[in-house]
Design an enzyme around this catalytic site. Structure first.
Site, PDB file in Angstrom:
ATOM      1  N   GLU A   1     -42.570  33.524  11.849  1.00 11.91           N
ATOM      2  CA  GLU A   1     -42.367  34.252  13.105  1.00 11.91           C
ATOM      3  C   GLU A   1     -42.268  33.289  14.283  1.00 11.91           C
ATOM      4  O   GLU A   1     -41.426  33.451  15.174  1.00 11.91           O
ATOM      5  CB  GLU A   1     -43.539  35.221  13.299  1.00 11.91           C
ATOM      6  CG  GLU A   1     -43.434  36.081  14.537  1.00 11.91           C
ATOM      7  CD  GLU A   1     -44.683  36.902  14.743  1.00 11.91           C
ATOM      8  OE1 GLU A   1     -44.608  37.885  15.462  1.00 11.91           O
ATOM      9  OE2 GLU A   1     -45.747  36.533  14.201  1.00 11.91           O
TER      10      GLU A   1
ATOM     11  N   ASN B   1     -23.530  34.559 -15.997  1.00 11.23           N
ATOM     12  CA  ASN B   1     -22.476  34.108 -16.907  1.00 11.23           C
ATOM     13  C   ASN B   1     -21.164  33.894 -16.156  1.00 11.23           C
ATOM     14  O   ASN B   1     -20.428  32.943 -16.414  1.00 11.23           O
ATOM     15  CB  ASN B   1     -22.271  35.130 -18.027  1.00 11.23           C
ATOM     16  CG  ASN B   1     -23.222  34.903 -19.190  1.00 11.23           C
ATOM     17  OD1 ASN B   1     -23.829  33.852 -19.309  1.00 11.23           O
ATOM     18  ND2 ASN B   1     -23.361  35.899 -20.041  1.00 11.23           N
TER      19      ASN B   1
ATOM     20  N   HIS C   1     -42.644  39.687  11.602  1.00 10.40           N
ATOM     21  CA  HIS C   1     -43.784  40.163  12.390  1.00 10.40           C
ATOM     22  C   HIS C   1     -44.494  41.320  11.682  1.00 10.40           C
ATOM     23  O   HIS C   1     -45.732  41.357  11.600  1.00 10.40           O
ATOM     24  CB  HIS C   1     -43.290  40.603  13.765  1.00 10.40           C
ATOM     25  CG  HIS C   1     -44.371  41.180  14.639  1.00 10.40           C
ATOM     26  ND1 HIS C   1     -45.428  40.436  15.102  1.00 10.40           N
ATOM     27  CD2 HIS C   1     -44.564  42.441  15.115  1.00 10.40           C
ATOM     28  CE1 HIS C   1     -46.227  41.205  15.835  1.00 10.40           C
ATOM     29  NE2 HIS C   1     -45.719  42.419  15.856  1.00 10.40           N
TER      30      HIS C   1
END
Length: 707
Positions: A68, A445, A46
């Site tokens: 929203e 990694n 919002h």
């Protein structure tokens, strides 16, 4: 009103909201019934919508508006969170970050509408949590709007404060002329969301949106007071227009963070004794709280009423209390850099005064020394205060990593989880800005190379879900960041084989390598042990960049590994890159500074205590064998010491110890690090220089490079 002045605030606030959304979504994925998390996500979406609307970023506003709406349905219990919704909202966040990147670079959100994402959001709204885009087919726009209207609530409306306004004679005359010309006269009270920022900007956009639809003949408070934010969270307008109230209402509600509007068409009595206005209510819209719905619900008409001739009572609107004062200030990092430079120069000046005072004697000198000690105390406190202002929690960097690990888990088809600790550990802002990419490389990694597949883990008796840990903590004047996993570990023999295959080393050189030397090969450019290249890793462009960046920040990286059990990458970074506490020493005729953060103890060692291991000098100290390093030989400086004992500075890097042999000790001193640029970049032992109190220049040593 020029909203560009708020761009910097918008960018900072958007970053914070996106970070919050990322974190809350990860929680929601594990706890779908967590109402507090749903509310947090709803509030963040919002706020983002309102901010984007204020700045005029319509695409961003539209996307957050649909987000929203989805969470409005979840809050009302009409929809349950599942993996489909979480995936869609994560796509929304990626799109919002792309918008933000464009805004930061070009002050424009770009031209990407993200229609596929919006279609998925609307499909969820229409068909429930498991809906797909195809579910949108069928059903008119009016039907969808009607469905939303059913959820509209009337609890967001403010009072009909336009009824309390007494119009001036010329305003009444203008209204009458307009009505006689066939136009309509509306009274409207507009309510702004209490949580909005820049409420005057919201009001300005309401005025701007109404311009094509009619003319505002009066506003209460006045337009100037509204621009100066001299109003609570509602204001009243009187509008003349040819258009129906529906169009006026929609124009007002098209502005984000406008909670609602209550109004009606007013009819002017033919006879007005004191300028009063009688009303015949044609249609009225209550304020439907925009955070819960975007549709208005039409109320039944009321009996006509007269506008009272009393001034507006703002206290009655429930906002008579004092505003909460924000106790934080946003400061440009460049301003802090300037402040730090001034503190640095002050410390140099202080060191000069200390040097002068040490050369004086007598009663005057005693008074001078007292003042110098006071000055030292003040400058030290000032330095610490400035440093605290520059310090930023490492959380601002690592908060994005749980999302990254989640995405890698799906992409690599491996089950994994990231555990973090010490997110509140603070680092200098300059270091924080640079450390994100190296940490990301190491984590990728660990996920790709380190962790085994679920099947292999089962065969080895490990849990199917692999664990990656990121721990940060302060250690003296350093911050240590450890990234470890419970995966396969580094296969040293495989690394050696790859080195020979790639022609990096000969077989003879590889045979003489110990495990540490083999692991160091991983930090060479273009070196990788991956059998195939993926979009996650395998191109050999990761760890060499990691080491270069970390060493460029004055830090170092160390690797520990155990085949079959996992690996640990240990990164040590200085708290600050500008001012440090150091031990001043003398070698020959030169003075050098050794950072206190690297020093463990000072020892006086007799020449007779020196032993030899593999032809190298060592000493036996409290149960440990410590190698000696004669700094005069490393730096090619002639030693001036003829003593039967040696002054040894015991330095530490991780678990390793070494003894630096120096000629004399001067003492502890606060120094300012000055870069040497490209003059001595070939010698990594020398990390910079400092200006001493007498104007002499001393080189700063980085003992970590001697290990």
């Amino acid at each position: 009103m020029d909203v560009s002045q708020y761009l910097e605030i918008f960018i900072d606030e958007t970053k914070e909201h996106l970070e919050s959304l990322n974190n809350q979504l990860l929680i929601l994925e594990k706890e779908p019934e967590n109402e507090e998390t749903v509310n947090e996500i709803f509030r963040a979406a919002h706020s983002l919508k309102g901010m984007a609307g204020t700045m005029g970023y319509k695409r961003m506003q539209r996307l957050t508006h649909d987000m929203e709406n989805v969470f409005s349905e979840v809050r009302s219990g009409k929809m349950k969170i599942n993996a489909n919704i979480v995936d869609i909202v994560f796509q929304c966040l990626d799109a919002l970050e792309a918008y933000l990147t464009n805004i930061m670079e070009f002050q424009d959100e770009g031209t990407e509408d993200n229609e596929p994402i919006i279609a998925r959001l609307n499909a969820v709204l229409k068909g429930g949590a498991d809906a797909t885009v195809s579910d949108l087919e069928g059903g008119s726009k009016e039907q969808k709007t009607a469905a939303l209207q059913e959820t509209a609530k009337e609890d967001g409306a403010g009072g009909k404060n336009y009824k309390t306004v007494k119009l001036k004679d010329f305003e009444l005359h203008a209204a009458k002329e307009a009505v006689n010309a066939g136009m309509k006269f509306y009274g409207i009270t507009v309510s702004v969301d209490e949580n909005c920022i820049l409420k005057s900007a919201r009001a300005f956009l309401v005025f701007k949106n109404l311009e094509p639809h009619g003319e505002i003949i009066c506003s209460v408070p006045s337009a100037q007071d509204i621009e100066d934010e001299k109003f609570d969270f509602d204001f009243s307008l009187f509008v003349i227009s040819k258009e129906p109230y529906e169009e006026i209402y929609n124009a007002i509600m098209g502005v984000s963070e406008i909670k609602g509007a209550v109004g009606e068409e007013l009819s002017l009595a033919e006879e007005t004794d004191q300028g009063t206005v009688s009303e015949e209510k044609k249609e009225e819209k209550p304020v439907a709280e925009e955070t819960k719905t975007q549709a208005a619900q039409v109320q039944t008409p009321e009996k006509p009423a007269n506008l009272k001739q009393t001034p507006p009572n703002n206290a009655a609107n429930g906002n008579s209390g004092k505003p909460v004062v924000n106790r934080s200030v946003r400061v440009d990092i460049e301003k802090l850099d300037v402040l730090m430079n001034l503190v640095s120069e002050l410390i140099i000046a202080k060191n000069g005064i200390v040097s002068v005072s040490d050369g004086n004697s007598g009663a005057v000198s005693q008074n001078l020394r007292e003042q110098v000690e006071y000055l030292e105390s003040i400058t030290t406190n000032l330095h610490e205060s400035v440093m605290k202002v520059r310090m930023v929690p490492i959380e601002s960097v690592v908060s994005r990593f749980p999302r990254m690990i989640r995405d890698l888990s799906k992409k690599l088809n491996k089950k994994m989880e990231l555990f973090m600790s010490g997110e509140d550990t603070e680092l200098d802002r300059t270091v924080i800005d640079e450390i994100g990419d190296p940490l990301m490389h190491i984590l990728r990694n660990s996920a790709d190379h380190g962790l085994e597949s679920a099947q292999v883990r089962r065969e080895r008796g490990k849990p199917e879900v692999g664990s990656i840990f990121l721990d940060a903590y302060q250690d003296g004047n350093n911050v240590v960041i450890e990234v470890r996993d419970d995966g396969n570990g580094i296969d040293v023999e495989q690394v050696k084989r790859k080195a020979v295959e790639k022609g990096a080393l000969t077989q003879e050189q590889v045979d003489n390598l110990d495990d540490k030397g083999a692991i160091d090969l991983l930090f060479r450019p273009s070196f990788s042990t991956a059998e195939k290249i993926t979009d996650v890793s395998g191109r050999g462009v990761g760890l060499d960049v990691v080491r270069t960046k970390i060493e460029g920040l004055g830090g170092d990286i160390e690797v520990k590994t155990e085949l079959g059990a996992g690996s640990t990458f240990i990164i040590r970074l200085p708290l600050t890159l500008a001012i440090i506490q150091s031990l001043m020493v003398i070698l020959g005729d030169e003075k050098y500074a050794i950072p206190l953060s690297t020093i463990q103890t000072l020892e006086d060692v007799s020449i007779n205590e020196i032993k030899y291991v593999s032809g190298k000098e060592v000493i036996h100290l409290r149960g440990k064998v410590i190698p000696l390093i004669r700094l005069n030989e490393v730096l090619d400086v002639e030693s001036s010491s003829q003593s039967e004992s040696l002054i040894v500075v015991i330095i530490q890097k991780g678990e390793k110890l070494a003894g630096l042999v120096v000629d004399e000790l001067i003492g502890q001193q606060e120094i300012v690090i000055k870069s040497l640029g490209k003059y001595l970049n070939s010698n990594k032992l020398i990390s910079g220089a400092t200006i001493l109190g007498d104007g002499e220049v001393a080189l700063i040593l980085d003992p970590g490079t001697l290990f």
